[in-house]
Enzyme design. Structure first.
Site, PDB file in Angstrom:
ATOM      1  N   GLY A  20      -2.407   1.285 -13.260  1.00 16.45           N
ATOM      2  CA  GLY A  20      -2.973   0.135 -12.556  1.00 16.45           C
ATOM      3  C   GLY A  20      -4.082  -0.595 -13.291  1.00 16.45           C
ATOM      4  N   ALA A  74      -2.573  -3.764  -0.880  1.00 13.60           N
ATOM      5  CA  ALA A  74      -2.144  -3.972  -2.268  1.00 13.60           C
ATOM      6  C   ALA A  74      -0.640  -4.224  -2.320  1.00 13.60           C
ATOM      7  CB  ALA A  74      -2.516  -2.757  -3.110  1.00 13.60           C
ATOM      8  N   LYS A 121     -11.355  -8.067   2.888  1.00 13.31           N
ATOM      9  CA  LYS A 121     -10.364  -8.992   2.332  1.00 13.31           C
ATOM     10  C   LYS A 121      -9.683  -9.849   3.406  1.00 13.31           C
ATOM     11  CE  LYS A 121      -9.152  -6.658  -1.966  1.00 13.31           C
ATOM     12  NZ  LYS A 121      -8.050  -6.142  -2.781  1.00 13.31           N
ATOM     13  N   ASP A 157      -4.785 -10.558  -6.727  1.00  9.55           N
ATOM     14  CA  ASP A 157      -4.158  -9.241  -6.931  1.00  9.55           C
ATOM     15  C   ASP A 157      -2.677  -9.349  -7.311  1.00  9.55           C
ATOM     16  OD1 ASP A 157      -6.363  -7.622  -6.523  1.00  9.55           O
ATOM     17  OD2 ASP A 157      -6.048  -7.472  -4.359  1.00  9.55           O
ATOM     18  N   TYR A 162      -5.105   3.822 -11.161  1.00 11.61           N
ATOM     19  CA  TYR A 162      -5.586   3.940 -12.544  1.00 11.61           C
ATOM     20  C   TYR A 162      -6.515   5.136 -12.716  1.00 11.61           C
ATOM     21  CZ  TYR A 162      -9.186   1.149 -10.242  1.00 11.61           C
ATOM     22  OH  TYR A 162     -10.123   0.681  -9.353  1.00 11.61           O
ATOM     23  N   ASN A 222      -9.527 -12.009  -2.272  1.00 12.81           N
ATOM     24  CA  ASN A 222     -10.372 -11.078  -3.035  1.00 12.81           C
ATOM     25  C   ASN A 222     -11.382 -11.834  -3.908  1.00 12.81           C
ATOM     26  OD1 ASN A 222      -8.755 -12.052  -5.082  1.00 12.81           O
ATOM     27  ND2 ASN A 222      -8.498 -10.081  -6.081  1.00 12.81           N
ATOM     28  N   GLY A 268       5.037   1.607  -0.204  1.00 18.50           N
ATOM     29  CA  GLY A 268       3.795   1.258   0.476  1.00 18.50           C
ATOM     30  C   GLY A 268       3.892  -0.105   1.131  1.00 18.50           C
ATOM     31  N   ALA A 269       3.026  -0.329   2.115  1.00 17.65           N
ATOM     32  CA  ALA A 269       2.981  -1.630   2.796  1.00 17.65           C
ATOM     33  C   ALA A 269       1.555  -1.944   3.230  1.00 17.65           C
ATOM     34  CB  ALA A 269       3.926  -1.628   4.005  1.00 17.65           C
ATOM     35  N   GLY A 270       0.570  -1.426   2.485  1.00 17.41           N
ATOM     36  CA  GLY A 270      -0.831  -1.726   2.760  1.00 17.41           C
ATOM     37  C   GLY A 270      -1.225  -3.037   2.095  1.00 17.41           C
ATOM     38  N   SER A 284     -15.796  -3.679 -11.030  1.00 22.60           N
ATOM     39  CA  SER A 284     -15.902  -5.126 -11.238  1.00 22.60           C
ATOM     40  C   SER A 284     -17.149  -5.536 -12.026  1.00 22.60           C
ATOM     41  CB  SER A 284     -15.851  -5.859  -9.891  1.00 22.60           C
ATOM     42  OG  SER A 284     -14.572  -5.711  -9.339  1.00 22.60           O
TER      43      SER A 284
HETATM   44  P1  NAP Z   1      -3.945   0.777   2.102  1.00 22.24           P
HETATM   45  O1  NAP Z   1      -3.980  -0.613   2.621  1.00 22.24           O
HETATM   46  O2  NAP Z   1      -4.751   1.827   2.791  1.00 22.24           O
HETATM   47  O3  NAP Z   1      -2.393   1.248   2.075  1.00 22.24           O
HETATM   48  C1  NAP Z   1      -2.065   2.583   1.758  1.00 22.24           C
HETATM   49  C2  NAP Z   1      -0.554   2.733   1.692  1.00 22.24           C
HETATM   50  O4  NAP Z   1      -0.270   4.079   1.281  1.00 22.24           O
HETATM   51  C3  NAP Z   1       0.161   2.513   3.027  1.00 22.24           C
HETATM   52  O5  NAP Z   1       1.405   1.921   2.787  1.00 22.24           O
HETATM   53  C4  NAP Z   1       0.316   3.950   3.541  1.00 22.24           C
HETATM   54  O6  NAP Z   1       1.424   4.118   4.416  1.00 22.24           O
HETATM   55  C5  NAP Z   1       0.609   4.676   2.248  1.00 22.24           C
HETATM   56  N1  NAP Z   1       0.312   6.107   2.380  1.00 22.24           N
HETATM   57  C6  NAP Z   1      -0.908   6.684   2.488  1.00 22.24           C
HETATM   58  N2  NAP Z   1      -0.767   8.015   2.606  1.00 22.24           N
HETATM   59  C7  NAP Z   1       0.577   8.295   2.584  1.00 22.24           C
HETATM   60  C8  NAP Z   1       1.347   9.486   2.675  1.00 22.24           C
HETATM   61  N3  NAP Z   1       0.768  10.685   2.807  1.00 22.24           N
HETATM   62  N4  NAP Z   1       2.694   9.375   2.601  1.00 22.24           N
HETATM   63  C9  NAP Z   1       3.284   8.167   2.460  1.00 22.24           C
HETATM   64  N5  NAP Z   1       2.602   6.989   2.377  1.00 22.24           N
HETATM   65  C10 NAP Z   1       1.264   7.060   2.444  1.00 22.24           C
HETATM   66  O7  NAP Z   1      -4.405   0.835   0.570  1.00 22.24           O
HETATM   67  P2  NAP Z   1      -4.304  -0.335  -0.540  1.00 22.24           P
HETATM   68  O8  NAP Z   1      -5.559  -1.105  -0.562  1.00 22.24           O
HETATM   69  O9  NAP Z   1      -3.018  -1.045  -0.349  1.00 22.24           O
HETATM   70  O10 NAP Z   1      -4.280   0.529  -1.901  1.00 22.24           O
HETATM   71  C11 NAP Z   1      -3.156   1.333  -2.224  1.00 22.24           C
HETATM   72  C12 NAP Z   1      -3.307   1.893  -3.650  1.00 22.24           C
HETATM   73  O11 NAP Z   1      -3.327   0.827  -4.594  1.00 22.24           O
HETATM   74  C13 NAP Z   1      -4.597   2.683  -3.874  1.00 22.24           C
HETATM   75  O12 NAP Z   1      -4.298   3.805  -4.657  1.00 22.24           O
HETATM   76  C14 NAP Z   1      -5.481   1.720  -4.644  1.00 22.24           C
HETATM   77  O13 NAP Z   1      -6.397   2.381  -5.491  1.00 22.24           O
HETATM   78  C15 NAP Z   1      -4.444   0.962  -5.460  1.00 22.24           C
HETATM   79  N6  NAP Z   1      -4.892  -0.392  -5.847  1.00 22.24           N
HETATM   80  C16 NAP Z   1      -4.932  -0.711  -7.169  1.00 22.24           C
HETATM   81  C17 NAP Z   1      -5.303  -1.980  -7.570  1.00 22.24           C
HETATM   82  C18 NAP Z   1      -5.331  -2.341  -9.032  1.00 22.24           C
HETATM   83  O14 NAP Z   1      -5.879  -3.400  -9.384  1.00 22.24           O
HETATM   84  N7  NAP Z   1      -4.725  -1.539  -9.882  1.00 22.24           N
HETATM   85  C19 NAP Z   1      -5.646  -2.948  -6.602  1.00 22.24           C
HETATM   86  C20 NAP Z   1      -5.598  -2.599  -5.261  1.00 22.24           C
HETATM   87  C21 NAP Z   1      -5.216  -1.302  -4.893  1.00 22.24           C
HETATM   88  P3  NAP Z   1       1.249   3.885   6.020  1.00 22.24           P
HETATM   89  O15 NAP Z   1       1.346   2.410   6.233  1.00 22.24           O
HETATM   90  O16 NAP Z   1       2.385   4.626   6.618  1.00 22.24           O
HETATM   91  O17 NAP Z   1      -0.094   4.445   6.406  1.00 22.24           O
END
Ligand code: NAP
Length: 284
Positions: free
Chosen positions: A242, A129, A64, A100, A221, A85, A125-127, A15
């Protein structure tokens, strides 16, 4: 005026480079620095920031969601996502935004020509992001299959969708292949494939089920091309990493900080140029 990004860890954050490049392109001499703020320190930080002339800040993990009850006002989109954010001091009040999701949709439109309205998307995914992206895609008119290893998190995410276009699914390979057959867009919002993440997708066969002409968007990314994107590209699908989302969410955040619209293309180019030499990224 003084801007920051707060988090823990935060010193690796892109950032300062992105915002520094955009502020310089605007001819503004405004400092933007990274500030380590640990979990539990937010109330002290908000007091310090107000006293120190900080007029806005971006927030990354772990803040966040924790910021929400501490702010004076929250933008409706951020309220739906349940996270902020970007926080601005407006007339002495802390106001929170989430850029985001809108950044991701803008990246898809600009980078891949993808229009979400009427589209069916499979989202992995369901985190945090995934929540921002899924809800923004749904708000823009897409039907979104939210596939997650922990199904309850996908279910919780979909319950937050006021448009009822996000639907929870499991992460089994057969499920992913089945959904991909019906999807014009696949979005990876998991950590799988990210540099430093020990895990990769065990199988990427579900990519073969996507129709010709489908788009594949990986939020990661670093590396610039994940295994998922490389395989999708080899299959002739349209791919995007990304970085454009990262840049777009920053442009939208700067519009909030300055409280005025900006030339988004010019800002995006300035930010991308600041990152490109370090990351060897593809142009977009
Ligand atoms: P987060 O809240 O920790 O969520 C991680 C997600 O990945 C969850 O859905 C998790 O599933 C899943 N996961 C992790 N390990 C796994 C595995 N071994 N098998 C299957 N699913 C798995 O993270 P986040 O903040 O959402 O970020 C996620 C990604 O997005 C990261 O790579 C981050 O760098 C990227 N990102 C990019 C931007 C951008 O501007 N380009 C912005 C934000 C984030 P469970 O729920 O089952 O644990």
């Amino acid at each position: 005026m003084k801007l920051e990004v707060i988090g823990d860890p935060v010193l690796h954050s892109k950032s300062p480079a992105i915002h520094g490049a955009m502020l310089a392109a605007l001819g503004l001499d405004v400092p933007y620095t990274a500030h380590v703020v640990r979990r539990g320190e937010l109330p002290d930080y908000l007091r310090w920031a107000r006293d120190s002339g900080v007029t806005g800040f971006n927030a990354t993990m772990p803040h966040k969601e924790d910021l929400l009850p501490l702010l004076d006002e929250i933008d409706p989109a951020a309220k739906t996502v349940g996270a902020v954010n970007t926080v601005c001091l407006r007339d002495g009040r802390w106001v929170g935004f989430s850029t985001d999701g809108a950044g991701a949709v803008a990246a898809l439109r600009d980078g891949l020509g993808v229009e979400p309205a009427g589209l069916t998307a499979t989202l992995l995914g369901a985190g945090g992001a995934a929540r921002a992206v899924a809800l923004a895609l749904s708000a823009a008119g897409a039907r979104v299959w939210v596939c997650n290893r922990t199904l309850s998190r996908a279910q919780a995410l979909c319950r937050q969708d006021p448009h009822r276009r996000a639907m929870p699914m499991d992460f089994a390979p057969a499920t992913l292949a089945h959904l991909c057959r019906e999807s014009g867009l696949l979005v990876n919002c998991t950590n799988l494939g990210m540099a430093g993440c020990p895990r990769q997708f065990e199988k990427l066969d579900f990519l073969d089920a996507l129709p010709d002409g489908a788009a594949v968007f990986d939020l990661i990314y670093h590396p610039a091309e994940t295994e998922l994107l490389a395989r999708a590209r080899r299959r002739g699908l349209n791919t995007l990493n990304g970085l454009p989302m990262l840049v777009n969410q920053a442009v939208l955040a700067l519009e909030h900080f300055l409280d005025r619209p900006l030339d988004r293309k010019a800002m995006g180019s300035a930010a991308a140029a600041a990152l490109a030499p370090a990351r060897n990224t593809r142009p977009f």
